[in-house]
Design a protein around this motif. Structure first.
Motif, mmCIF file in Angstrom:
data_model
loop_
_atom_site.group_PDB
_atom_site.id
_atom_site.type_symbol
_atom_site.label_atom_id
_atom_site.label_comp_id
_atom_site.label_asym_id
_atom_site.label_seq_id
_atom_site.Cartn_x
_atom_site.Cartn_y
_atom_site.Cartn_z
ATOM 1 N N GLU A 141 0.837 -1.196 0.000
ATOM 2 C CA GLU A 141 0.000 0.000 0.000
ATOM 3 C C GLU A 141 0.873 1.247 0.000
ATOM 4 O O GLU A 141 1.831 1.350 0.766
ATOM 5 C CB GLU A 141 -0.907 -0.002 1.237
ATOM 6 N N LEU A 142 0.540 2.214 -0.866
ATOM 7 C CA LEU A 142 1.258 3.483 -0.904
ATOM 8 C C LEU A 142 0.521 4.491 -0.032
ATOM 9 O O LEU A 142 -0.562 4.961 -0.391
ATOM 10 C CB LEU A 142 1.370 4.007 -2.336
ATOM 11 N N VAL A 143 1.087 4.784 1.118
ATOM 12 C CA VAL A 143 0.501 5.742 2.037
ATOM 13 C C VAL A 143 1.582 6.741 2.433
ATOM 14 O O VAL A 143 2.624 6.363 2.977
ATOM 15 C CB VAL A 143 -0.057 5.053 3.305
ATOM 16 N N LEU A 144 1.339 8.006 2.147
ATOM 17 C CA LEU A 144 2.306 9.040 2.513
ATOM 18 C C LEU A 144 2.106 9.431 3.964
ATOM 19 O O LEU A 144 0.987 9.442 4.487
ATOM 20 C CB LEU A 144 2.134 10.256 1.605
ATOM 21 N N SER A 145 3.199 9.749 4.646
ATOM 22 C CA SER A 145 3.104 10.156 6.041
ATOM 23 C C SER A 145 2.472 11.531 6.156
ATOM 24 O O SER A 145 2.528 12.340 5.226
ATOM 25 C CB SER A 145 4.492 10.165 6.684
ATOM 26 N N ASP A 146 1.863 11.809 7.290
ATOM 27 C CA ASP A 146 1.215 13.096 7.523
ATOM 28 C C ASP A 146 2.247 14.225 7.543
ATOM 29 O O ASP A 146 3.429 14.013 7.824
ATOM 30 C CB ASP A 146 0.475 13.083 8.860
ATOM 31 N N ILE A 147 1.768 15.429 7.263
ATOM 32 C CA ILE A 147 2.607 16.624 7.330
ATOM 33 C C ILE A 147 1.863 17.724 8.066
ATOM 34 O O ILE A 147 0.667 17.612 8.339
ATOM 35 C CB ILE A 147 3.016 17.120 5.925
ATOM 36 N N PRO A 194 -2.469 9.061 -4.251
ATOM 37 C CA PRO A 194 -1.876 9.641 -3.027
ATOM 38 C C PRO A 194 -0.851 10.732 -3.306
ATOM 39 O O PRO A 194 -0.839 11.772 -2.643
ATOM 40 C CB PRO A 194 -1.244 8.426 -2.344
ATOM 41 N N ILE A 195 0.022 10.516 -4.288
ATOM 42 C CA ILE A 195 1.054 11.513 -4.586
ATOM 43 C C ILE A 195 0.436 12.776 -5.170
ATOM 44 O O ILE A 195 0.804 13.900 -4.800
ATOM 45 C CB ILE A 195 2.109 10.924 -5.551
ATOM 46 N N GLY A 220 -6.123 10.285 -12.402
ATOM 47 C CA GLY A 220 -5.805 10.393 -10.983
ATOM 48 C C GLY A 220 -4.988 11.607 -10.616
ATOM 49 O O GLY A 220 -4.480 11.707 -9.491
ATOM 50 N N ASP A 221 -4.854 12.574 -11.534
ATOM 51 C CA ASP A 221 -4.081 13.779 -11.250
ATOM 52 C C ASP A 221 -4.978 15.005 -11.388
ATOM 53 O O ASP A 221 -5.944 15.004 -12.166
ATOM 54 C CB ASP A 221 -2.890 13.883 -12.202
#
Length: 355
Positions: free
Chosen positions: A148-154, A200-201, A256-257
């Motif tokens: 799974e591609l999950v970006l960390s919170d910011i 996600p990105i 998706g963009d």
């Protein structure tokens, strides 16, 4: 492709107008003010972020030997450095990519983007004077499922004594995260600025923005869309107060963009601040495609939009110089800002009476 965009945006705009008419934003008398600046001093940097912490001004810039500078704000235009802290590096009291994300009472927070860490720092007084104390460094967990591609919170920002909020960018229903005082997630909440799904990105890159908080209320403003949303901690959950577009924009979603119309999309957001009464939006109302970091007329704004906490547009402030960062102190009646005209400097504006 853009023919579909116009239809899609027209529908979105129609829905927004209906929501605004039945709800909060942008109706009623809007006051307009023109303010002139006074010069407070030159800044030896090309970029910096600023917050008011207690009665002090904090400016963070990676271009200084000490990345955190604490300023005492005196009478008139007197502003002087009285303490500093931190450096770029990997050792004690050092940071790699520090982002100044907020202030809460006598405390401010630096979010280490690469490591998901949040440093809690406070401004303290002793017999020797003012100094910065690093209270702790918290780390957010990161456990995506396999494959799974999950970006960390910011943009971790303190909400109140017991909670932090951050931007997750994971779509509707989980666009933000509420965490406890140890930075452990409690719940995901909140809606994306757009209805369409993004990768996600793309969501992180296109829908990134700023958070500003005040005593349990969080305001989010997108960087590349003229969109704001407000949430409050009530009865064990984050309640949505309102959301709306405060200016027109045009976009499309493909593969998706999120794509922006170079001839119609407006922005970006430069800074966002909140106090007990108002929300302050430093916004560059020009075409997104015209943005140029090296040209102050195309990267800094001479306009601040002011909304109340019900989402109603209250006032517009016109400045006599362009800025990209600001802090507002209504109690002492001034606005401090960073300008690049002609060089990086700190300037001061006296707020109009009644604001």
């Amino acid at each position: 492709m853009w023919k579909k965009v116009y239809i899609k945006v027209w529908i979105v705009a129609f829905i927004l107008v209906a929501c605004e008419h039945n709800g909060n934003p942008n109706y009623g008398e809007v006051k307009e003010y023109s303010l002139k600046h006074s010069f407070c001093g030159e800044l030896m940097m090309t970029s910096g972020r600023m917050q008011l912490v207690d009665s002090f001004l904090v400016i963070v810039s990676h271009e200084q030997d000490k990345i955190c500078s604490i300023y005492e704000i005196g009478d008139g235009d007197k502003v002087k450095v009285i303490a500093d802290y931190g450096a770029i590096g990997v050792g004690p009291k050092e940071f790699v990519r520090p982002l100044l994300t907020g202030a809460y009472r006598n405390e401010f927070t630096l979010n280490e983007i690469n490591t998901r860490e949040l440093a809690l720092l406070s401004i303290e007084k002793s017999q020797k004077g003012i100094f910065v104390k690093e209270k702790s460094r918290l780390k957010a967990p990161y456990k995506p499922a396999k494959g799974e591609l999950v970006l960390s919170d910011i943009c971790f920002t303190r909400l109140d004594d017991e909670h932090f909020v951050s931007i997750t960018s994971s779509g509707n229903g989980c666009f933000f995260t509420l965490s406890d005082r140890f930075l452990q997630p409690i719940l995901r909440f909140g809606d994306s600025p757009i209805m369409e799904d993004l990768s996600p990105i793309a969501s992180r890159n296109r829908l990134g923005g700023s958070l500003a908080t005040f005593e349990g209320t969080m305001v989010y403003a997108a960087s590349k869309l003229p969109y704001m949303a407000s949430y409050s901690w009530e009865k064990g959950t984050m309640k949505k107060n309102w959301s709306f577009f405060y200016d027109e924009t045009n976009y499309a979603v493909s593969n998706g963009d999120l794509l922006f119309d170079r001839e119609k999309a407006i922005g970006p957001l430069l800074d966002l601040k909140v106090d007990s009464e108002y929300i302050y939006v430093c916004y560059l109302d020009q075409l997104l495609g015209e943005y140029d970091f090296y040209d102050t007329k195309k990267s800094c704004s001479d306009k601040i939009l002011i909304f109340d906490h019900q989402g109603k547009k209250h006032a517009v402030i016109h400045l006599d110089c362009r800025i990209n960062e600001m802090v507002v102190d209504r109690e002492r009646g001034f606005l401090l800002a960073i300008t690049q005209e002609p060089d990086m400097s700190l300037v001061k504006f006296q707020l109009p009476e009644g604001l």
